[in-house]
Scaffold this motif. Structure first.
Motif, PDB file in Angstrom:
ATOM      1  N   PRO A  88       2.051   8.682  -7.380  1.00  0.00           N
ATOM      2  CA  PRO A  88       0.895   9.485  -6.902  1.00  0.00           C
ATOM      3  C   PRO A  88       0.767  10.952  -7.649  1.00  0.00           C
ATOM      4  O   PRO A  88      -0.464  11.347  -8.088  1.00  0.00           O
ATOM      5  CB  PRO A  88       1.177   9.776  -5.539  1.00  0.00           C
ATOM      6  N   SER A 120      -2.501   5.764  -5.688  1.00  0.00           N
ATOM      7  CA  SER A 120      -2.609   5.998  -4.099  1.00  0.00           C
ATOM      8  C   SER A 120      -0.980   5.669  -3.623  1.00  0.00           C
ATOM      9  O   SER A 120      -0.416   4.860  -4.028  1.00  0.00           O
ATOM     10  CB  SER A 120      -3.644   4.910  -3.462  1.00  0.00           C
ATOM     11  N   SER A 121      -0.669   6.405  -2.729  1.00  0.00           N
ATOM     12  CA  SER A 121       0.553   6.083  -2.041  1.00  0.00           C
ATOM     13  C   SER A 121       0.463   5.085  -0.908  1.00  0.00           C
ATOM     14  O   SER A 121      -0.316   4.471  -0.465  1.00  0.00           O
ATOM     15  CB  SER A 121       1.088   7.633  -1.381  1.00  0.00           C
TER      16      SER A 121
END
Length: 121
Positions: A88, A120-121
């Motif tokens: 991220p 995105s995590s």
């Protein structure tokens, strides 16, 4: 007039990969070093990677070493940034630049418009 056009950015999940490309106009591409920089919101532009005119020398920021690979194809006037194991914190606008081999933005005289990379995590 030198033009640098980046492509390949996008949205990817953490751990994924992207390959950025930067196509340069003009006949002097092979005479110059190329670099990749990135800028996250609210932060200064930072060095990511550089490659010498021949491709024989490369340099990386510590934060990307072992995950990112810079390469170039002088016949195609193109420089690449292969990004693996994305995190991220790699989220930023990525810029390619043409100039002298180095890690400072002041080493480079020509810049692309940037391509957004979002992890995105």
């Amino acid at each position: 007039q030198v033009q640098l056009v980046e492509s390949g950015g996008g949205l990817v999940q953490a751990g994924g990969s992207l390959r950025l490309s930067c196509a340069a106009s003009g006949r002097t591409f092979s005479y110059y070093a190329m670099g990749w920089f990135r800028q996250a919101p609210g932060k200064e532009r930072e060095f990511v990677a550089a490659i010498s005119w021949s491709g024989g020398s490369t340099a990386y920021a510590d934060s990307v070493k072992g995950r990112f690979t810079i390469s170039r194809d002088n016949a195609k006037n193109t420089v690449y940034l292969q990004m693996n194991s994305l995190k991220p914190e790699d989220t930023a606008v990525y810029y390619c630049a043409k100039g002298s081999y180095g890690s400072s933005p002041y080493d480079y005289h020509y810049w692309g418009q940037g391509t957004q990379v979002t992890v995105s995590s």
